[in-house]
Write a protein that holds these residues in place. Sequence first.
Motif, mmCIF file in Angstrom:
data_model
loop_
_atom_site.group_PDB
_atom_site.id
_atom_site.type_symbol
_atom_site.label_atom_id
_atom_site.label_comp_id
_atom_site.label_asym_id
_atom_site.label_seq_id
_atom_site.Cartn_x
_atom_site.Cartn_y
_atom_site.Cartn_z
ATOM 1 N N UNK A 1 0.812 -1.225 0.000
ATOM 2 C CA UNK A 1 0.000 0.000 0.000
ATOM 3 C C UNK A 1 0.846 1.277 0.000
ATOM 4 N N UNK A 2 1.993 1.240 0.687
ATOM 5 C CA UNK A 2 2.874 2.412 0.726
ATOM 6 C C UNK A 2 3.508 2.671 -0.638
ATOM 7 N N UNK A 3 3.828 1.610 -1.355
ATOM 8 C CA UNK A 3 4.365 1.757 -2.712
ATOM 9 C C UNK A 3 3.310 2.399 -3.616
ATOM 10 N N UNK A 4 2.060 1.949 -3.464
ATOM 11 C CA UNK A 4 0.952 2.530 -4.240
ATOM 12 C C UNK A 4 0.814 4.018 -3.909
ATOM 13 N N UNK A 5 0.881 4.357 -2.613
ATOM 14 C CA UNK A 5 0.779 5.766 -2.189
ATOM 15 C C UNK A 5 1.909 6.611 -2.769
ATOM 16 N N UNK A 6 3.126 6.050 -2.760
ATOM 17 C CA UNK A 6 4.275 6.809 -3.267
ATOM 18 C C UNK A 6 4.162 7.046 -4.771
ATOM 19 N N UNK A 7 3.716 6.030 -5.503
ATOM 20 C CA UNK A 7 3.533 6.170 -6.962
ATOM 21 C C UNK A 7 2.429 7.181 -7.257
ATOM 22 N N UNK B 1 8.750 0.542 7.484
ATOM 23 C CA UNK B 1 7.449 0.980 6.952
ATOM 24 C C UNK B 1 7.027 2.328 7.544
ATOM 25 N N UNK B 2 7.325 2.543 8.832
ATOM 26 C CA UNK B 2 7.016 3.848 9.445
ATOM 27 C C UNK B 2 7.832 4.954 8.799
ATOM 28 N N UNK B 3 9.129 4.687 8.621
ATOM 29 C CA UNK B 3 10.003 5.679 7.985
ATOM 30 C C UNK B 3 9.543 5.985 6.570
ATOM 31 N N UNK B 4 9.149 4.933 5.864
ATOM 32 C CA UNK B 4 8.697 5.119 4.477
ATOM 33 C C UNK B 4 7.396 5.927 4.434
ATOM 34 N N UNK B 5 6.464 5.582 5.317
ATOM 35 C CA UNK B 5 5.188 6.305 5.370
ATOM 36 C C UNK B 5 5.363 7.772 5.699
#
Length: 199
Positions: free
Chosen positions: A3-9, A144-148
């Motif tokens: 989901x985070x990859x989707x958000x970043x894209x 995942x927290x850092x990425x978010x």
Amino acid sequence: MAPLIVCSVLALAIIIERIGFWTGFFRQFKPAESSKVLKHWTAGRNREALNLAKNSSDLITQVLYQILQSKGRHIQQIVDINVSKWNTKMLHYMATLKTVISISPLLGILGTVVGIIDSFSVLGGAGLQDPKLVTGGIAQALVTTAMGLSIAVIALLFHNLFQSFMVRFVSRAEYILSEVELVFKAKQENENEAQDPIE
């Protein structure tokens, strides 16, 4: 993580689209042209003002042309219609970007919590025989927290930048169009005084 990859894209796609939009938008923003038109109109050179406004690519001057054509009879309606069109274009995808800003840190924290739960499950099964299994799992979970947070911070910076562009344009447009209204009011008052019988 997915989901985070989707958000970043999604955030990246919106940012690129908005940069392209604002680049083109500001190319059409030429305040000097609207000032020239207004000077011609104030000086009584109505035909020159209309010709200049008609051929202008400036967004505000195009609105000014509509006002001049209507001879100032429908200033507020013309301004409201055009401001509504501008707002629709300027706010395009901004709600989606705001959603990405809000949801990315939460998804990151959720990923961390799930990762820590998995790590403690491993700890419960293997005991303390191999601490690396636990610490490695927790470290991976914190990614995942850092990425978010990273996604949210970058998206927020661009969101605020686009908002500042919008405020800048709307403020300038309101200033010029208020000048137009004052010019028409002054002309109307002069015409009324000219029509009054001399005592």
